[in-house]
Design an enzyme around this catalytic site. Structure first.
Site, PDB file in Angstrom:
ATOM      1  N   HIS A  83       0.706  -1.262  -0.107  1.00  0.00           N
ATOM      2  CA  HIS A  83      -0.164   0.044   0.119  1.00  0.00           C
ATOM      3  C   HIS A  83       0.777   1.385   0.035  1.00  0.00           C
ATOM      4  O   HIS A  83       2.087   1.187   0.557  1.00  0.00           O
ATOM      5  CB  HIS A  83      -0.976  -0.027   1.373  1.00  0.00           C
ATOM      6  CG  HIS A  83      -0.178   0.117   2.549  1.00  0.00           C
ATOM      7  ND1 HIS A  83       0.030   1.153   2.989  1.00  0.00           N
ATOM      8  CD2 HIS A  83       0.007  -0.765   3.370  1.00  0.00           C
ATOM      9  CE1 HIS A  83       0.560   0.884   4.438  1.00  0.00           C
ATOM     10  NE2 HIS A  83       0.616  -0.345   4.591  1.00  0.00           N
ATOM     11  N   ASP A  85      -0.590   4.548   0.986  1.00  0.00           N
ATOM     12  CA  ASP A  85      -1.348   5.399   1.883  1.00  0.00           C
ATOM     13  C   ASP A  85      -0.294   5.197   3.306  1.00  0.00           C
ATOM     14  O   ASP A  85       0.254   4.322   3.498  1.00  0.00           O
ATOM     15  CB  ASP A  85      -2.632   5.118   1.994  1.00  0.00           C
ATOM     16  CG  ASP A  85      -2.981   3.886   2.532  1.00  0.00           C
ATOM     17  OD1 ASP A  85      -2.525   2.794   1.954  1.00  0.00           O
ATOM     18  OD2 ASP A  85      -3.957   3.712   3.254  1.00  0.00           O
ATOM     19  N   ASP A 114       6.870   0.843   5.561  1.00  0.00           N
ATOM     20  CA  ASP A 114       5.372   0.646   5.688  1.00  0.00           C
ATOM     21  C   ASP A 114       4.500   1.448   4.730  1.00  0.00           C
ATOM     22  O   ASP A 114       4.145   2.610   4.939  1.00  0.00           O
ATOM     23  CB  ASP A 114       4.887   0.698   6.976  1.00  0.00           C
ATOM     24  CG  ASP A 114       3.458   0.479   7.248  1.00  0.00           C
ATOM     25  OD1 ASP A 114       2.818  -0.511   6.446  1.00  0.00           O
ATOM     26  OD2 ASP A 114       2.550   1.027   8.040  1.00  0.00           O
ATOM     27  N   GLU A 148      -5.145   1.444   2.915  1.00  0.00           N
ATOM     28  CA  GLU A 148      -4.965   0.174   3.926  1.00  0.00           C
ATOM     29  C   GLU A 148      -4.810   0.785   5.250  1.00  0.00           C
ATOM     30  O   GLU A 148      -5.541  -0.023   6.469  1.00  0.00           O
ATOM     31  CB  GLU A 148      -3.412  -0.570   3.652  1.00  0.00           C
ATOM     32  CG  GLU A 148      -3.548  -1.626   4.449  1.00  0.00           C
ATOM     33  CD  GLU A 148      -2.784  -1.509   5.885  1.00  0.00           C
ATOM     34  OE1 GLU A 148      -2.937  -2.400   6.826  1.00  0.00           O
ATOM     35  OE2 GLU A 148      -2.250  -0.381   6.057  1.00  0.00           O
ATOM     36  N   GLU A 149      -4.754   1.795   5.332  1.00  0.00           N
ATOM     37  CA  GLU A 149      -4.248   2.386   6.876  1.00  0.00           C
ATOM     38  C   GLU A 149      -5.675   3.098   7.477  1.00  0.00           C
ATOM     39  O   GLU A 149      -5.833   2.975   8.662  1.00  0.00           O
ATOM     40  CB  GLU A 149      -3.292   3.678   6.772  1.00  0.00           C
ATOM     41  CG  GLU A 149      -1.982   2.949   6.329  1.00  0.00           C
ATOM     42  CD  GLU A 149      -1.242   2.140   7.445  1.00  0.00           C
ATOM     43  OE1 GLU A 149      -2.010   1.827   8.400  1.00  0.00           O
ATOM     44  OE2 GLU A 149      -0.028   2.180   7.297  1.00  0.00           O
ATOM     45  N   ASP A 172       4.278  -6.412   4.250  1.00  0.00           N
ATOM     46  CA  ASP A 172       3.379  -5.761   5.139  1.00  0.00           C
ATOM     47  C   ASP A 172       3.654  -6.079   6.625  1.00  0.00           C
ATOM     48  O   ASP A 172       2.526  -5.621   7.237  1.00  0.00           O
ATOM     49  CB  ASP A 172       1.974  -5.547   4.680  1.00  0.00           C
ATOM     50  CG  ASP A 172       1.377  -3.965   5.416  1.00  0.00           C
ATOM     51  OD1 ASP A 172       1.936  -3.196   5.455  1.00  0.00           O
ATOM     52  OD2 ASP A 172       0.242  -4.123   5.709  1.00  0.00           O
ATOM     53  N   HIS A 437       4.670   2.979  12.064  1.00  0.00           N
ATOM     54  CA  HIS A 437       3.813   4.032  12.528  1.00  0.00           C
ATOM     55  C   HIS A 437       4.556   4.764  13.724  1.00  0.00           C
ATOM     56  O   HIS A 437       3.932   5.301  14.549  1.00  0.00           O
ATOM     57  CB  HIS A 437       2.644   3.190  13.260  1.00  0.00           C
ATOM     58  CG  HIS A 437       1.690   2.441  12.200  1.00  0.00           C
ATOM     59  ND1 HIS A 437       0.333   1.965  12.277  1.00  0.00           N
ATOM     60  CD2 HIS A 437       1.897   2.149  10.878  1.00  0.00           C
ATOM     61  CE1 HIS A 437      -0.211   1.563  11.422  1.00  0.00           C
ATOM     62  NE2 HIS A 437       0.780   1.902  10.524  1.00  0.00           N
TER      63      HIS A 437
END
Length: 464
Positions: A83, A85, A114, A148-149, A172, A437
């Site tokens: 992903h 995003d 990520d 995805e997020e 991921d 994150h």
């Protein structure tokens, strides 16, 4: 020239392409025509598609919800799914979060690991396969997700427009191979209380704590009305000292404000945190509470949860060999004299069913009057270790790393749950810290090149 040599020859291009994507702050924004998740996410998608075209791949934009790069011929295809995003960058960065600066062999920036770095690794893996003219029985596709997020609307839309891959992985998560992901449930246990005007030594006015269902709460606060506030203070302090909990009491007239400090953690591994809500509830249950429905609600959770993280007292304990025990996290509470709402995040083992958990759970609720609301569920994901997908990924990993690939089941949910016939495969290596994150997210440059090689052999194993 073999695949690894081709990857090494493209080293600078891999680094530059990763930096190009990382410099785009692709957070979800206002939907616009052809841009369902906003201009910034679309900018990242367009960048990945143009990058793919320059590498000589067929490219398709799936109405802004996703895109892909592809090589080969045939009815079936295999794929990698990453992903583009992001989650917001937050504070505390040593280096600018969208500058893709390299320091001490690491590229820093939101999305480096990520998932933008791994997506680029897969694209150059595809380039190495293409340039090697290797024989394939299936097409190979690198799929770009875009939601995805925040919402997860990208892959369901993709699957309305495109058939699913026959075999796929998502970069991921972690290496070696995550062949199992627990079933995940989130729901509220809610009760409206019958008003009570009876006197009592200790009356619970409110309890508030926790930020999210999938986080171990690190703070909770209760306000009590007390006939003898000093006596309550002494009882709580003795309890905290005995249990070694961080719980404090402030007295304001006949009110006692009790604050519980815990240790945050992820809901998939509640044993690694310290639940501030349950510390406080187990403490309140030792007091001489007024005989009312508010107190009954609190005592229910003291009796049926306590400090357990496996659901034994709640009657929902489950266990299997691949994934271990059920994970039980009480993530939030919001209670006053009118109603109480508590949010649970339960994750059950990969070989069990939702009914295995829900049947005893409903029995436990029984005639308490506590109702279940806002229920959400993700089915478990599990591939036996002899499944062709698992065996092919294990072969690619073992040959490149010169070590046996191990199979892991986890409590967290990855992007693999969104796409059929898919498991999580990298990019974080065993023993390496994950900065996903977090402030100062980075990808090690040498590991970026290494995963490009692993993904090249993996994609070819799936397609040959």
């Amino acid at each position: 020239m073999d695949i690894n040599q081709r990857i090494d020859a493209m080293r600078n291009e891999i680094i530059d392409s990763t930096a190009e994507l990382v410099k785009i702050r692709s957070l979800e924004g206002e939907a616009k025509p052809g841009m369902p998740f906003g201009e910034d996410v679309d900018k990242a998608l367009q960048c990945a598609l143009k990058m793919s075209e320059k590498l000589g791949f067929k490219t398709v934009n799936v109405d802004g919800y996703a895109g892909y790069a592809e090589i080969g011929e045939g009815e079936e295809y295999v794929a990698s799914l990453g992903h583009l995003d992001l989650v917001p960058e937050g504070d505390g960065w040593m280096y600018p979060p969208y500058a893709a600066e390299i320091h001490d062999g690491k590229m820093y920036g939101r999305g480096t690991s990520d998932d933008k770095g791994p997506v680029v690794a897969c694209l150059y893996a595809l380039k190495a396969i293409k340039d090697s003219n290797l024989p394939m029985s299936k097409r190979i596709r690198v799929i770009f997700g875009t939601n995805e997020e925040t919402g997860g609307e990208d892959i369901p839309y993709y699957l309305k427009k495109e058939k699913a891959p026959v075999l796929a992985f998502t970069p991921d998560a972690d290496f070696p191979i995550i062949n199992g992901e627990k079933g995940i449930t989130i729901f509220d246990l809610v009760k409206n209380f019958v008003p009570c005007d009876k006197d009592g030594k200790v009356i619970i006015e409110s309890i508030v704590g926790g930020n999210a269902a999938n986080m171990v709460p690190d703070y909770c606060e209760a306000i009590l009305t007390c006939a003898n506030a000093e006596e309550v203070k002494n009882t709580v302090e003795e309890f905290a000292k005995d249990k070694k909990y961080e719980i404090t009491v402030n007295i304001e007239g006949n009110k006692a404000i009790i604050k519980s400090i815990g240790v945050s953690g992820h809901g998939s591994t509640p044993e690694q945190g310290k639940n501030a809500i349950m510390q406080l509830i187990t403490c309140l249950a030792t007091l001489d509470l007024r005989n009312d429905e508010v107190s009954d609600y609190v005592k229910f959770f003291d009796e049926k949860v306590g400090m357990e993280v496996d659901g034994k007292s709640f009657g929902v304990y489950l266990e299997d060999e691949p994934s271990g025990t059920l994970s039980f996290n009480l993530g939030k509470i919001n209670l006053n004299r009118k109603s109480g709402s508590t949010t649970l995040n339960l994750r059950y083992p990969v070989t069990k069913t939702l009914d295995d958990m829900m049947t005893p759970l409903c029995t436990t609720l029984g005639t308490t009057g506590i109702m279940m609301e806002n229920f959400s569920h993700q089915e478990p994901l599990y591939f036996e270790t002899d499944h062709p997908l698992i065996q092919k990924l294990a072969k690619a990993y073992s040959e490149q790393m010169d070590e046996e690939a191990k199979f892991v089941s986890i409590g967290g949910g990855t992007y693999a749950k969104e796409m059929p016939n898919t498991v999580a495969f990298g990019p974080t290596f065993i023993g390496q810290p994950s900065t996903v994150h977090q402030p100062n997210e980075y990808i090690d440059i040498e590991e970026l090149i290494r995963i490009s090689k692993i993904y090249a052999y993996a994609l070819y194993e799936l397609a040959k």
